[in-house]
Scaffold this motif. Structure first.
Motif, PDB file in Angstrom:
ATOM      1  N   SER A 101      -1.268 -13.101  -5.479  1.00 33.70           N
ATOM      2  CA  SER A 101      -1.235 -11.774  -6.078  1.00 33.70           C
ATOM      3  C   SER A 101      -1.886 -11.824  -7.453  1.00 33.70           C
ATOM      4  O   SER A 101      -1.730 -12.805  -8.187  1.00 33.70           O
ATOM      5  CB  SER A 101       0.207 -11.279  -6.203  1.00 33.70           C
ATOM      6  OG  SER A 101       0.244 -10.007  -6.800  1.00 33.70           O
TER       7      SER A 101
ATOM      8  N   SER B 150       2.242 -10.405 -11.034  1.00 35.21           N
ATOM      9  CA  SER B 150       3.538 -10.779 -10.486  1.00 35.21           C
ATOM     10  C   SER B 150       4.105  -9.598  -9.708  1.00 35.21           C
ATOM     11  O   SER B 150       4.312  -8.513 -10.264  1.00 35.21           O
ATOM     12  CB  SER B 150       4.486 -11.180 -11.619  1.00 35.21           C
ATOM     13  OG  SER B 150       5.756 -11.503 -11.108  1.00 35.21           O
TER      14      SER B 150
ATOM     15  N   ASP C 220       6.770  -8.507  -6.240  1.00 30.97           N
ATOM     16  CA  ASP C 220       7.685  -8.788  -5.140  1.00 30.97           C
ATOM     17  C   ASP C 220       7.610  -7.624  -4.172  1.00 30.97           C
ATOM     18  O   ASP C 220       8.137  -6.544  -4.437  1.00 30.97           O
ATOM     19  CB  ASP C 220       9.112  -8.952  -5.686  1.00 30.97           C
ATOM     20  CG  ASP C 220      10.127  -9.266  -4.597  1.00 30.97           C
ATOM     21  OD1 ASP C 220       9.776  -9.206  -3.404  1.00 30.97           O
ATOM     22  OD2 ASP C 220      11.292  -9.561  -4.943  1.00 30.97           O
ATOM     23  N   SER C 221       6.945  -7.819  -3.039  1.00 31.44           N
ATOM     24  CA  SER C 221       6.724  -6.718  -2.102  1.00 31.44           C
ATOM     25  C   SER C 221       8.011  -6.189  -1.495  1.00 31.44           C
ATOM     26  O   SER C 221       8.039  -5.065  -0.974  1.00 31.44           O
ATOM     27  CB  SER C 221       5.773  -7.155  -0.983  1.00 31.44           C
ATOM     28  OG  SER C 221       6.321  -8.245  -0.257  1.00 31.44           O
ATOM     29  N   SER C 222       9.095  -6.967  -1.584  1.00 28.82           N
ATOM     30  CA  SER C 222      10.366  -6.510  -1.018  1.00 28.82           C
ATOM     31  C   SER C 222      11.162  -5.659  -2.006  1.00 28.82           C
ATOM     32  O   SER C 222      12.126  -4.998  -1.605  1.00 28.82           O
ATOM     33  CB  SER C 222      11.220  -7.714  -0.596  1.00 28.82           C
ATOM     34  OG  SER C 222      11.627  -8.470  -1.722  1.00 28.82           O
ATOM     35  N   ALA C 223      10.777  -5.682  -3.277  1.00 33.43           N
ATOM     36  CA  ALA C 223      11.573  -4.975  -4.286  1.00 33.43           C
ATOM     37  C   ALA C 223      10.760  -4.074  -5.203  1.00 33.43           C
ATOM     38  O   ALA C 223      11.250  -3.024  -5.644  1.00 33.43           O
ATOM     39  CB  ALA C 223      12.349  -5.980  -5.136  1.00 33.43           C
ATOM     40  N   ASP C 224       9.527  -4.441  -5.504  1.00 36.29           N
ATOM     41  CA  ASP C 224       8.729  -3.690  -6.470  1.00 36.29           C
ATOM     42  C   ASP C 224       8.018  -2.512  -5.814  1.00 36.29           C
ATOM     43  O   ASP C 224       7.492  -2.632  -4.700  1.00 36.29           O
ATOM     44  CB  ASP C 224       7.689  -4.597  -7.129  1.00 36.29           C
ATOM     45  CG  ASP C 224       8.325  -5.680  -7.974  1.00 36.29           C
ATOM     46  OD1 ASP C 224       9.442  -5.458  -8.471  1.00 36.29           O
ATOM     47  OD2 ASP C 224       7.695  -6.746  -8.123  1.00 36.29           O
TER      48      ASP C 224
ATOM     49  N   THR D 183      -1.013  -9.096  -0.586  1.00 37.56           N
ATOM     50  CA  THR D 183       0.191  -9.228  -1.414  1.00 37.56           C
ATOM     51  C   THR D 183       0.819  -7.889  -1.756  1.00 37.56           C
ATOM     52  O   THR D 183       2.038  -7.799  -1.974  1.00 37.56           O
ATOM     53  CB  THR D 183      -0.130  -9.972  -2.728  1.00 37.56           C
ATOM     54  OG1 THR D 183      -1.269  -9.361  -3.360  1.00 37.56           O
ATOM     55  CG2 THR D 183      -0.461 -11.434  -2.449  1.00 37.56           C
TER      56      THR D 183
END
Length: 235
Positions: free
Chosen positions: A20, A23, A25-29, A229
């Motif tokens: 990426s 920084s 987080d594909s599960s949270a951001d 990402t």
């Protein structure tokens, strides 16, 4: 095989580990999809004329939607470039965006998406320009690809040398403040090119609409890299 097909093939191969560029987080951001076309009636001339007001508008959009980053812009016909004479020409103004913008706070770290060497770098310091800019060169299974990272902090240029190796996943730059990024709200302009056409430290990130086909042929959708990402579709 054409360069675009080579890039699509390389980018779709899971064996090629793409990092990426920020920084994330594909599960949270969350990502907020910005629209800078004439259809966005919220962005008045008064906001665009004032960098602080423009920055505040971007920040509020991210805060109101609980988004860590804003994103968008490839092949987008933008009205926002009317704020700078840098994009005006006698024949036809430049308004078509050739990269993807990632919007976040100044100082946000930028990571190299894959092993590369420094092609060139420069401070393009006109109002509305890139400000601090780094161009990296990638060799991807026989395909040469360049990536332009614009609107950086001036400190991002410190100690760089042409030919310097930067490993994939390495932080190598940061988002600049308006005073050093061309007087824009903090963001990263990320653009891909197959051919630098002899340019160093700079490459047009916005073109005339009449030249759209020529520039898009040389500047493929950065979503081909980012969707690995960010999970955003490439055109």
């Amino acid at each position: 095989m054409e360069p675009l097909e080579k890039l699509k093939e390389w980018a779709s191969d899971p064996e090629n580990r793409i990092s990426s560029v920020v920084s994330f987080d594909s599960s949270a951001d969350r990502l907020y999809p910005f629209d800078f076309t004439a259809g966005n009636l919220e962005l008045t001339d008064q906001i665009l004329a004032d960098t602080a007001a423009f920055s505040a508008w971007v920040t509020k959009k991210l805060e109101d939607t609980s988004s860590r980053y804003g994103i968008g812009g490839y092949n987008e016909h933008r009205t926002i470039y009317s704020r700078s004479a840098h994009f005006d020409t006698a024949e036809e103004p430049r308004r078509l965006h050739l990269g993807v913008d990632i919007w976040a706070s100044a100082g946000t770290q930028i990571f190299n998406f894959y092993d590369a060497v420094v092609h060139s770098f420069k401070n393009n310091n006109q109002f509305g320009d890139y400000g601090a800019t780094i161009i990296l060169k990638y060799e991807l299974n026989g395909l040469t690809l360049y990536a332009l990272y614009g609107h950086l902090s001036l400190a991002s240029l410190n100690g760089l040398q042409a030919g310097q190796f930067i490993a994939g996943g390495t932080p190598f730059a940061a988002f600049g403040i308006p005073a050093e990024n061309g007087n824009w709200p903090p963001h990263l302009h990320f653009q891909l090119m197959f051919d630098m056409q002899g340019k160093e430290g700079d490459y047009p990130g916005v073109c005339q609409f009449s030249n759209r086909a020529v520039y898009l042929n040389n500047c493929p959708d950065p979503g081909l890299i980012l969707n690995r990402t960010f999970n955003i579709p490439a055109e």
